[in-house]
Design an enzyme around this catalytic site. Structure first.
Site, PDB file in Angstrom:
ATOM      1  N   PRO A  88       0.819  -1.211   0.000  1.00  0.00           N
ATOM      2  CA  PRO A  88       0.000   0.000   0.000  1.00  0.00           C
ATOM      3  C   PRO A  88       0.859   1.270   0.000  1.00  0.00           C
ATOM      4  CG  PRO A  88      -0.816  -1.563   1.609  1.00  0.00           C
ATOM      5  CD  PRO A  88       0.478  -2.122   1.087  1.00  0.00           C
ATOM      6  N   CYS A 109       6.729  11.471 -10.039  1.00  0.00           N
ATOM      7  CA  CYS A 109       7.928  10.645  -9.929  1.00  0.00           C
ATOM      8  C   CYS A 109       9.010  11.215 -10.819  1.00  0.00           C
ATOM      9  CB  CYS A 109       7.628   9.204 -10.337  1.00  0.00           C
ATOM     10  SG  CYS A 109       9.101   8.154 -10.377  1.00  0.00           S
ATOM     11  N   HIS A 118       3.069   2.301  10.913  1.00  0.00           N
ATOM     12  CA  HIS A 118       3.070   3.769  10.919  1.00  0.00           C
ATOM     13  C   HIS A 118       2.237   4.326  12.065  1.00  0.00           C
ATOM     14  CE1 HIS A 118       3.834   2.698   6.556  1.00  0.00           C
ATOM     15  NE2 HIS A 118       4.969   3.169   7.000  1.00  0.00           N
ATOM     16  N   TYR A 171      -3.577   3.923   2.184  1.00  0.00           N
ATOM     17  CA  TYR A 171      -4.328   3.699   3.419  1.00  0.00           C
ATOM     18  C   TYR A 171      -5.789   4.089   3.160  1.00  0.00           C
ATOM     19  CZ  TYR A 171      -3.361   8.740   4.545  1.00  0.00           C
ATOM     20  OH  TYR A 171      -3.247  10.109   4.529  1.00  0.00           O
ATOM     21  N   CYS A 231       0.543   5.789  -0.886  1.00  0.00           N
ATOM     22  CA  CYS A 231      -0.300   6.929  -1.242  1.00  0.00           C
ATOM     23  C   CYS A 231       0.003   7.434  -2.628  1.00  0.00           C
ATOM     24  CB  CYS A 231      -0.061   8.063  -0.251  1.00  0.00           C
ATOM     25  SG  CYS A 231      -0.470   7.576   1.412  1.00  0.00           S
ATOM     26  N   TYR A 274      -0.600   3.575  13.480  1.00  0.00           N
ATOM     27  CA  TYR A 274      -2.043   3.787  13.438  1.00  0.00           C
ATOM     28  C   TYR A 274      -2.743   2.889  14.461  1.00  0.00           C
ATOM     29  CZ  TYR A 274      -1.323   6.943   9.530  1.00  0.00           C
ATOM     30  OH  TYR A 274      -0.943   8.004   8.745  1.00  0.00           O
TER      31      TYR A 274
END
Lengths: 743, 263, 318
Positions: free
Chosen positions: A40, A378, A184, A72, A42, A186
């Site tokens: 996963p 990118c 991370h 996420y 972002c 959470y």
């Protein structure tokens, strides 16, 4: 219509040593067809730009990745990260929108994963205005002034039900892999970690108590969808905060063993949310496979019976093979490597690993998302984020309608190389890339030499190892340009305006780069600084520092007003050489942009260890030999004199656009010589970051056959349209025929 | 002044390629063709000399099929004045000496002041065409030239020979002469798009063997060797592992190095 | 098979090693097909080298005294033409060297010989056979020379073992009229100017990789390279890390090299690196990992500690 870029049919020629990367593996009820897994990450698409989401993820499956995941994905309005963009699975509309991703991913034969997320106090709920809950009432160490509501046992049941309901919606949408996301820092990890969890009930205190929330959530999600979907859990095996939180040797391995029976796939990371740059390690501080000492422990110590995917900016196929053969991971996880090259697996399969466009670890992708604005970008792959909204495919390039025109590209820096390469791939009959220096690469050649300091480690949190991987910008383009028969590269050739007029090209593209201001011109005062003059032997611009053109004294002042890495990189280098360095900026933080690239914490550690003096909210009012006169911008009477031997001015840059303007000013000559198009790209148009220069060159090449190539074509904006709407209403916003095929 | 520059369009094999019929040749689908790298240097040397003299003609000559016209066009684009291409089916598998014989017939007609060849081609790597050609023409010759001073119409040239081990020998040679030119002697210019377009308007003669007063027999009679077949090299079978202690391994390595670096 | 005529090579008064390799090559033919081996040397000081050439297997040494103080191609050409005329060998062997490139093809033309250059293997099958590279060494071409009484082959240096062992060959001075043969005149010798390093021109590369571990270890390898007479090159990780300039980088995105000897220390052999050096004539790799991919292209491999090997290697050169 679009055509594949490869010129001739190649026999499929995978090197047998890579066979192991293509062996399928079972995860729960699902079969992953190979070992390439996009973990996963972002992108700025979420559920509200479904076209972006679907096309970006699916192009990787088209390129061979066996599984791709959402970013996420919020399970409830109480988990709202605005202004950062997460996905959401709150309602049927989200199911519909994320279903588009699943459909497209399945069309190309891959698995789709969804990372179910509840942020707790780390998610400020600025759109939903809801109140996040957490295990204890401790404000986020990451956000500003966000306190969670203490979750009592009813709250805990409600929170767990949110996961279950979200999982059910995820299954409806078509997801194959459902995550309970506890990395991370959470929610599930907030319960597990004593850093966040100060409870005294059965959900706090002992290991089993702290693990209870996560364990129960896994049980419930598994019960709800486990027959149909693979249950994954993302876990930070070491949050790098010592015994205050999760350590690999303690709760890290213990937790994996404890819930191993509930998990079909382990997705392992390190670090927390405040410093997730330890996980998404920039190449400046971390080398390939840098998480191995932590995430590698799980399989090495036999703590799991389940397949493990892990990351570490792994781009080299030989490293991938070694990782699997040594038993470090079962599956190669990649986020940034998949952004940089969606076709990495295909290129290995087709026996052309040299065509892999390797991630350079600049974290520009992350920075744009951190700032809160889509799309992700990118440096290496200009099509990232543009697959849907501009119809750009990373490997397919339609033949240019004006391919019979000859093109002259002046300057083989990032913009020029990219433009020439894409024009070559678009089948222009003849492209000449002409460069003044003896090698291509432009500013990348000297920028990639920065980023070192003294080679020592900073409290075990990354050693400044330099920007050498940024040279991959040039490496990749060099290989591609060599392969293009219709592109010629000519070095050591400086063209005058007359040379350009006589060149015989119908299209002329000026990509002559930029230079640093030599007189202290800067974005703060918009005026030169009295006494600033980099022609003097004790004043330098950053490139002069790298090129070693002048001796540098022991006491150095670096003035940086750009806000990205240049001034800090120069300070690092000189301090690493043992010099006494002062780094000055007019804003409240040096190298502010590096917060977004996640490089800031390690940079600050390095600069502090090296004793660099940091002066914020400070500007220079004049420069004299041996003395720089500074003032505080909030009170100009607050002055300070810095006695230094050398001054490095990193105030701003200016375009090298003289050649362009000279050519442009004589329209009669252009017409007489048959030059139909004259364009200016990259830093030569406006100094910018590498990622944007490369994009600029790419865009012009993609649109070289549009009616007015200098003006970018419209792109699809996925916005609410009033009244009844169909997908085709959005597609019509694209002017040209996209290179990404509809499914 | 007239300088003749014999050139070759060389073939580079793709990484994946296929042999034809038990080694008779290579499948042309897997071959990429380009002007021989050494010839860019010999051509540049010729262009520099005619440029310095302010007069003279540079003629590029090649034995090659239709595709070799590309290499000659490149030479014309870079500044050669005229090109000559010689081809005949009988030349399909001509070896180095046969090529030299045919080239000689064409070059002789030009009465050159200098003939500048590349030291070798990158595909056949014979290194012999130039000096063999000189023998046919009866011209004095120097091979592997890394420096050249010559004035138009002069009876001598001063050249540098690049010897093994980084040594240079300076010699004078009687002219007209044939020199084989080494890479690195100069920096070959490139042709801009206009020159590439205009190259098509420069004269390119295409000659068959009969135009040169030769026949197939001339080709076969002068051949130096017959190629029985092409085959892949023996696969190394992996490295020969040197056993023993580090000291023993080092001793063996030293032997190998000294042996290979001799000569 | 009547005999092999080997043409030795000298420079500045020294016999060059390739001469001994040619004798070694001649012996393999003699072993297969019989016949005599004569070794010729054409030089101002030809007779001084006769003794060193009278090795085991050599039947006769022929000396031709040249009027030119140094190698002159037309002189050697004429001398060789005369020797071929008088000795009528089946096979003439010269080295594929800079000097020989200057005369051997001319002799082949003038004397109507069979001919091949850069030969790496020799044989005899009712006449000489030879093998050489094709398409830049990607393939091997097998050759024969039908209908040729004499064939001249230029043999690649290092392709054959040098002959050893003393013999008893008598030396004979051969008189050839060479007075007017020269067309060039020696002026001087000079060392080539040291320019910017160009690793593609180096014959011998000492190449270091990640295995050297630390930037601070580089100077010892710079010194070793100098001692060995090699040019230092590197693999990409060292350039990525900023330890070395990419002018020295071997690999797909650096330079492609084809030296005589490529000695790789601590280089694992990533695909992109192999692409840049796998055509080197002799590849020697030292790596602690027996599975390192570089061993698949190396001719010689040492699985061991590169620092130990490097240190030991140092003592063999001065």
């Amino acid at each position: 219509m679009s055509v594949p870029a490869a010129e001739e049919e190649r026999p499929v020629a995978r090197d047998p040593k890579y066979d192991i990367l293509f062996e399928p593996i079972q995860i729960g009820p699902k079969t992953l067809k190979n070992r390439f897994y996009q973990v996963p990450h972002c992108i700025g698409a979420g559920s509200e730009r479904p076209g972006f989401q679907a096309y970006h993820r699916a192009v990787k499956v088209e390129g061979g990745w066996g599984a791709v995941c959402t970013e996420y994905c919020s399970i409830h309005p109480e988990s709202d990260d605005t202004s950062r963009v997460s996905a959401r699975i709150w309602d049927d509309g989200d199911v519909r929108n994320l279903g588009a991703m699943c459909d497209r991913v399945h069309h190309y034969g891959g698995l789709a994963g969804i990372e179910l997320w509840y942020g707790g106090p780390h998610a400020p709920c600025m759109e939903s205005r809801a109140t996040p809950r957490g295990p204890s009432q401790i404000p986020s160490d990451f956000e500003i002034n966000i306190h969670p509501r203490y979750a009592d046992k009813d709250d805990i049941l409600e929170l767990q039900k949110m996961y279950v309901d979200a999982a059910l919606r995820a299954r409806d949408a078509g997801f194959d892999i459902v995550y309970v996301y506890g990395a991370h820092s959470y929610l599930p990890l907030q319960f597990l970690s004593p850093f966040y969890n100060k409870r005294t009930d059965e959900y706090g205190g002992s290991f089993e108590n702290r693990a209870r929330f996560w364990k129960e959530t896994l049980e419930k999600v598994r019960e709800a969808v486990g027959d149909d979907c693979a249950i994954a859990s993302r876990f930070a095996v070491d949050t790098l905060l010592g015994p205050a939180s999760i350590e690999i040797g303690e709760d890290g391995v213990r937790f994996v063993e404890y819930v191993d029976h509930l998990v079909d796939l382990w997705d392992l990371t390190v670090g927390d949310i405040a410093e997730w740059g330890q996980n998404a390690g920039p190449s400046r501080f971390f080398e390939e496979n840098h998480e191995k000492p932590y995430t590698g422990v799980i399989k090495a110590g036999d703590h799991t019976d389940k397949p493990v995917v892990g990351v570490g900016r792994i781009t080299n196929p030989d490293t991938m093979v070694a990782i699997i053969k040594s038993g470090q991971f079962d599956i190669i996880g990649g986020a940034r490597p998949s952004i940089s090259d969606p076709f990495l697996p295909k290129k290995i399969e087709e026996g052309r690993p040299e065509d892999i466009r390797e991630c350079i670890g600049c974290n520009q992708c992350i920075s744009r998302w951190e700032i809160g604005g889509p799309p992700m970008v990118c440096t290496q792959n200009a099509t990232a984020g543009e697959e849907y909204r501009r119809g750009w495919h990373p490997e397919n390039f339609s033949k240019a309608a004006n391919a019979d025109k000859g093109v002259l590209v002046i300057g083989a820096g990032p913009a020029g190389m990219e433009c020439a390469m894409v024009l070559g791939k678009r089948g222009m009959s003849a492209v000449h890339l002409v460069e003044d220096a003896s090698e291509i690469g432009g500013c990348v050649n000297w920028i990639s030499k920065l980023g070192h300091s003294d080679g020592k480690e900073n409290l075990a949190r990354g050693t400044a190892r330099g920007l050498g991987e940024w040279a991959r910008i040039t490496n990749y383009r060099q290989i591609q340009l060599d392969k293009l028969r219709n592109v010629e590269v000519h070095l050591n050739s400086r063209l005058s305006a007359q040379d350009v007029l006589e060149y015989g090209a119908e299209i002329v593209i000026v990509a002559t780069g930029c230079h640093f201001a030599t007189d202290g011109l800067n974005p703060a005062t918009h005026a030169p600084i009295p006494g600033a003059d980099t022609s003097l032997d004790w004043q330098l611009t950053p490139d002069q520092v790298v090129k070693g053109e002048k001796p540098i004294g022991q006491r150095v002042l670096v003035l940086e007003n750009e806000g990205y890495h240049m001034g800090a990189s120069v300070a690092q280098r000189l301090a690493g050489e043992g010099k006494q360095v002062h780094l000055m900026t007019q804003v409240g933080d040096i190298a502010g942009y590096m917060e977004y690239t996640l490089e800031a914490p390690m940079l600050h550690r390095d600069l502090h260890r090296l004793g660099v003096g940091i002066h914020t909210y400070t500007m220079l009012e004049r420069i004299e030999p041996g003395a720089c006169h500074a003032y505080n911008i909030w009170n100009e009477a607050h002055k300070e004199v810095f006695e230094v031997d050398t001054v490095v001015l990193c105030t701003q840059r200016l375009s090298n656009h003289e050649l362009y303007h000279e050519l442009k000013s004589d329209k009669a000559a252009l017409e007489r010589e048959g030059i139909e198009g004259l364009y200016l790209i990259g830093d030569a148009a406006a100094p910018r970051m590498l990622v944007d220069s490369i994009f600029d060159g790419h865009r012009l090449a993609r649109e070289i056959d549009s009616p007015n190539p200098a003006m970018p074509l419209p792109f699809i904006r996925e916005r609410r349209l009033w009244g009844e709407v169909a997908n085709s209403d959005f597609d019509t916003q694209l002017f040209g025929t996209p290179d990404v095929a509809p499914v | 002044m007239r300088i003749v520059v014999p050139v070759k369009q060389v073939a580079a094999l793709d990484d994946e390629f296929e042999l034809l019929d038990d080694g008779a040749g290579v499948d042309p689908d897997f071959v990429e063709r380009d002007l021989n790298e050494w010839d860019t240097f010999s051509l540049e040397a010729a262009l520099l000399l005619s440029g310095a003299a302010g007069e003279g003609e540079v003629v590029a000559v090649s034995v090659g099929d239709d595709e070799a016209s590309e290499a000659l066009l490149t030479c014309l684009a870079k500044g050669a004045d005229r090109a000559v291409r010689i081809w005949d089916d009988a030349l399909q598998d001509a070896d180095v000496l046969s090529v030299a014989r045919v080239l000689a017939a064409a070059v002789e007609r030009e009465s050159p002041d200098l003939v500048l060849c590349g030291v070798q081609s990158s595909d056949a790597v014979n290194g012999a065409t130039g000096v063999a050609l000189a023998a046919h023409l009866g011209l004095p010759h120097v091979a592997v030239v890394s420096g050249l001073q010559y004035d138009a119409g002069s009876g001598t040239a001063m050249v540098e020979r690049e010897l093994e081990g980084g040594l240079i020998e300076v010699v004078t040679i009687r002219c007209p002469a044939l020199l084989t030119i080494q890479t690195g002697i100069n920096e070959p210019r490139y042709a801009n798009l206009r020159a590439i377009k205009q190259a098509r308007e420069k004269p390119m003669d295409e000659l068959a063997l009969s135009d040169l007063g030769l026949d197939d027999e001339a080709v076969t009679a002068t051949a130096g060797a017959r190629r029985r077949r092409l085959r892949p090299p023996e696969s190394g079978g992996g490295a020969e592992i040197i056993e023993g202690s580090s000291a023993e391994a080092a001793a063996r390595i030293a032997d190998i190095v000294k042996e290979r670096m001799s000569g | 098979m009547s005999g092999v005529l080997v043409v030795a090579e000298t420079r500045r008064g020294e016999l060059r090693d390739v001469s001994l390799e040619l004798i070694g090559a001649a012996r393999t033919v003699k072993d297969a097909a019989g016949g005599r081996i004569a070794v010729a040397v054409v030089a101002a000081d030809a007779e001084a080298h006769a003794g060193a050439l009278a090795l085991d297997g050599v039947d006769e040494v022929l000396t031709v005294t040249s009027p030119a103080p140094h190698f002159e191609p037309h002189v050697t050409q004429r001398a060789l033409e005369a020797l071929i005329g008088s000795e009528r060998p089946s096979l003439v062997l010269v080295g594929h060297t800079i000097d020989s490139l200057g005369f051997a093809p001319a002799v082949a033309v003038s004397a109507g010989l069979g001919f091949a250059s850069d030969v790496t293997a020799l044989g005899w099958d009712d006449g000489p056979t030879a093998a050489r590279g094709a398409y830049g060494d990607k393939l091997v071409a097998e050759l024969d020379f039908p209908g040729r009484e004499t064939t001249l082959l230029m043999v690649r240096a290092g392709a054959f073992e040098p002959a050893e062992g003393p013999g008893q060959a008598p030396a004979r001075a051969v008189d050839v009229e060479l007075g007017d043969a020269a067309a060039s005149e020696h002026v001087e010798f000079r060392e080539a100017a040291a320019g910017d390093v160009d690793i593609t021109k180096a014959d011998f590369l000492l190449s270091i990789g990640r295995g050297i571990e630390d930037k601070d270890n580089i100077p010892q390898f710079e010194e070793l390279a100098e001692k060995l007479g090699a040019t230092l090159s590197v693999s990409r990780p060292l350039v990525d890390a900023g330890w070395m300039s990419n002018a020295r980088q071997v690999g797909q995105s650096g330079k492609t090299v084809k030296p005589k000897v490529y000695l790789a220390l601590g280089i694992s052999g990533a695909v992109q690196h192999l692409a840049g050096m796998q055509k080197a004539d002799t590849i020697i790799a030292v790596n602690s990992d027996p599975e390192a991919p570089i061993f698949s292209v190396a001719h010689y491999g040492v699985v061991g500690d590169l620092f130990e090997v490097a240190e030991a290697l140092d003592s063999h050169f001065d």
